[in-house]
Enzyme design. Structure first.
Site, PDB file in Angstrom:
ATOM      1  N   LYS A   1       1.639   2.601   0.899  1.00 56.66           N
ATOM      2  CA  LYS A   1       1.911   2.863  -0.512  1.00 56.66           C
ATOM      3  C   LYS A   1       3.417   2.827  -0.751  1.00 56.66           C
ATOM      4  O   LYS A   1       4.182   3.460  -0.038  1.00 56.66           O
ATOM      5  CB  LYS A   1       1.358   4.228  -0.925  1.00 56.66           C
ATOM      6  N   THR A   2       3.836   2.060  -1.738  1.00 57.62           N
ATOM      7  CA  THR A   2       5.239   1.986  -2.122  1.00 57.62           C
ATOM      8  C   THR A   2       5.370   2.500  -3.552  1.00 57.62           C
ATOM      9  O   THR A   2       4.369   2.790  -4.214  1.00 57.62           O
ATOM     10  CB  THR A   2       5.759   0.539  -2.060  1.00 57.62           C
TER      11      THR A   2
ATOM     12  N   THR B   1     -11.321  -7.306  -3.923  1.00 60.88           N
ATOM     13  CA  THR B   1     -11.031  -6.570  -5.151  1.00 60.88           C
ATOM     14  C   THR B   1      -9.671  -6.933  -5.734  1.00 60.88           C
ATOM     15  O   THR B   1      -9.306  -6.460  -6.794  1.00 60.88           O
ATOM     16  CB  THR B   1     -11.083  -5.052  -4.879  1.00 60.88           C
TER      17      THR B   1
ATOM     18  N   GLN C   1     -24.637  -3.737   2.404  1.00 64.73           N
ATOM     19  CA  GLN C   1     -23.804  -3.933   3.592  1.00 64.73           C
ATOM     20  C   GLN C   1     -24.650  -3.949   4.862  1.00 64.73           C
ATOM     21  O   GLN C   1     -24.377  -4.717   5.782  1.00 64.73           O
ATOM     22  CB  GLN C   1     -22.732  -2.843   3.684  1.00 64.73           C
TER      23      GLN C   1
ATOM     24  N   HIS D   1      -3.880  -6.233   1.517  1.00 65.96           N
ATOM     25  CA  HIS D   1      -2.769  -5.289   1.611  1.00 65.96           C
ATOM     26  C   HIS D   1      -2.750  -4.703   3.016  1.00 65.96           C
ATOM     27  O   HIS D   1      -3.585  -5.054   3.863  1.00 65.96           O
ATOM     28  CB  HIS D   1      -2.868  -4.207   0.536  1.00 65.96           C
TER      29      HIS D   1
ATOM     30  N   ASP E   1     -13.382   4.892   7.424  1.00 68.28           N
ATOM     31  CA  ASP E   1     -14.067   5.251   6.193  1.00 68.28           C
ATOM     32  C   ASP E   1     -15.365   4.473   5.994  1.00 68.28           C
ATOM     33  O   ASP E   1     -16.134   4.758   5.079  1.00 68.28           O
ATOM     34  CB  ASP E   1     -13.146   5.056   4.983  1.00 68.28           C
TER      35      ASP E   1
ATOM     36  N   LYS F   1     -14.111   7.148  -2.698  1.00 68.07           N
ATOM     37  CA  LYS F   1     -13.813   7.075  -4.134  1.00 68.07           C
ATOM     38  C   LYS F   1     -14.407   8.281  -4.857  1.00 68.07           C
ATOM     39  O   LYS F   1     -15.473   8.769  -4.518  1.00 68.07           O
ATOM     40  CB  LYS F   1     -14.407   5.790  -4.743  1.00 68.07           C
TER      41      LYS F   1
ATOM     42  N   HIS G   1      -5.768  -3.663   5.129  1.00 70.83           N
ATOM     43  CA  HIS G   1      -6.602  -4.638   5.850  1.00 70.83           C
ATOM     44  C   HIS G   1      -5.980  -5.050   7.187  1.00 70.83           C
ATOM     45  O   HIS G   1      -6.622  -5.717   7.992  1.00 70.83           O
ATOM     46  CB  HIS G   1      -6.778  -5.909   5.002  1.00 70.83           C
TER      47      HIS G   1
ATOM     48  N   LYS H   1      -2.619   7.752   4.109  1.00 75.36           N
ATOM     49  CA  LYS H   1      -2.686   6.317   4.389  1.00 75.36           C
ATOM     50  C   LYS H   1      -1.319   5.672   4.207  1.00 75.36           C
ATOM     51  O   LYS H   1      -0.632   5.924   3.215  1.00 75.36           O
ATOM     52  CB  LYS H   1      -3.695   5.629   3.457  1.00 75.36           C
TER      53      LYS H   1
ATOM     54  N   ARG I   1     -16.094   2.186  -9.148  1.00 79.19           N
ATOM     55  CA  ARG I   1     -15.144   1.071  -9.180  1.00 79.19           C
ATOM     56  C   ARG I   1     -15.402   0.174 -10.389  1.00 79.19           C
ATOM     57  O   ARG I   1     -16.541  -0.076 -10.765  1.00 79.19           O
ATOM     58  CB  ARG I   1     -15.288   0.246  -7.891  1.00 79.19           C
TER      59      ARG I   1
END
Length: 405
Positions: free
Chosen positions: A233-234, A42, A174, A47, A195, A84, A50, A230, A88
């Protein structure tokens, strides 16, 4: 061959397993077991979300098992509804293909594509895009109960705003991936973040419904803070593994500044340090825990960006916090005008996302220039602020940026 499940258990990776006793027996057999993890392209970079899955894949390979890295060029066209609340955004084929190429280069830092149990990368676009709809729904769709699917948490969240049939098909896609890899490569195990549990169950059950009894699923814990949020995140967004998106210095600093309560978990999940060493580093709960943070920051940055970049980041950090080392690797911006306003400098550097936020930071006393607190939102930089051709902007105690003239 060491039973890899023992290693994953000891380091705290494992969240859930299907058929745990059978799976333990399989890994205790001494055979090399093909397994797969999936990554949807995506973005053009992985990031930190993963990171754990790639570490698990690396541990598995080191214990003699064969990694199959599935890049979801096909499923990315649909989008996984898990976690979500909104559908998406769909991407073009060109964007997906570009992202796949970029991601492949990053995966190579974690698993080896050479040797007896060499990893392979597969793209599910190769088999999903040419599927015949009628044949697929007859052979695969008929084996799934919609009633049961709607009980899974990943679909419950979307039901409130409206779940499309398009998204409902993600689990089928999947699950079919697992069946395809099972038939072509003898893949026995699908692994993913917690998840992904519902989707993984779908694949395991699909294979068992067609008469096989050696398909398994395993989920690992997501990297979270002590509050359960999680990690990764910045203020600028995701903590990307691509150096052009997040510099090695910023990446290093993120791990250098994690909460004391999170550092042991970070060391267990994101480094290969022996458990004895990790326990030793995390034995203290006072200021000595900073040594564990330094080790974590260096080891994790080395894994992602290489040892040379990790050393540069470490030296830049030492220069700021202890007065030793150098600041060459600190994030920096080149100024066209030396008389820039402090507000514009904060936005230019990325320390503040907007001028309004910059003014707020200044009035709250959170901004310093060369270690001098700035309280005037109208302050303009001048020659006196630049020693040896640069000035250091600072937000709080941990965010630094070098302005160069």
């Amino acid at each position: 061959m060491e039973n890899v499940l023992n290693i994953l258990q000891e380091r705290g990776y494992i969240e859930q397993m299907t058929h745990p006793e059978e799976l333990k027996e399989l890994f205790g057999s001494g055979k090399s077991i093909p397994f797969y993890i999936g990554i949807d392209p995506t973005a053009d970079s992985l990031h930190v979300g993963h990171f754990v899955s790639l570490m698990v894949a690396s541990h598995m390979q080191k214990c003699g098992h064969k990694p199959i890295i599935l890049v979801g060029g096909g499923t990315a066209s649909i989008g996984d509804p898990s976690g979500k609340t909104d559908m998406r955004k769909m991407m073009t084929r060109e964007t997906i293909d570009y992202n796949v190429d970029c991601i492949k280069k990053q995966i190579e830092k974690f698993v080896s594509f050479e040797g007896e149990n060499a990893a392979i990368i597969v793209n599910n676009a190769d088999w999903l895009l040419d599927l015949n709809y009628i044949d697929f729904m007859r052979d695969i769709g008929s084996l799934f109960s919609v009633n049961r699917m709607l009980t899974f948490e990943c679909y419950k969240q979307r039901m409130e705003k409206g779940l499309t049939f398009f998204e409902l098909g993600y689990m089928l896609m999947q699950s079919y991936d697992f069946l395809y890899l099972y038939n072509k490569y003898g893949c026995k195990l699908e692994m993913g973040g917690n998840d992904q549990w519902s989707n993984i169950i779908g694949g395991v059950e699909l294979i068992r419904k067609i008469g096989k009894d050696d398909s398994f699923g395993l989920t690992f814990k997501l990297l979270t803070t002590k509050e359960g949020k999680k990690m990764g995140k910045t203020e600028k967004g995701a903590l990307w593994l691509d150096a052009s998106k997040v510099s090695p210095y910023e990446f290093y600093q993120y791990w250098r500044n994690v909460d004391d309560d999170s550092i042991e978990n970070v060391l267990c999940l994101l480094t290969f340090l022996p458990m004895e060493k990790i326990k030793e580093l995390c034995a203290f709960k006072d200021e000595r825990i900073n040594e564990a943070k330094k080790v974590a920051a260096f080891e994790i940055t080395k894994l992602v960006h290489g040892e040379e970049e990790a050393k540069k980041a470490e030296e830049a950090s030492n220069a700021l916090f202890t007065g030793n080392g150098n600041i060459e690797s600190m994030p920096s911006s080149k100024l066209d005008d030396i008389n820039i306003s402090i507000v514009d400098a904060l936005v230019l550097s990325g320390i503040a996302p907007s001028k309004g936020q910059a003014r707020t930071l200044i009035t709250q006393g959170g901004i310093s220039l060369n270690d001098e607190k700035i309280s005037d939102i109208n302050y303009r930089l001048s020659e006196k602020d630049f020693n040896d051709g640069y000035a250091i902007l600072k937000k709080g105690k941990k965010v630094f940026h070098k302005l160069i003239v």
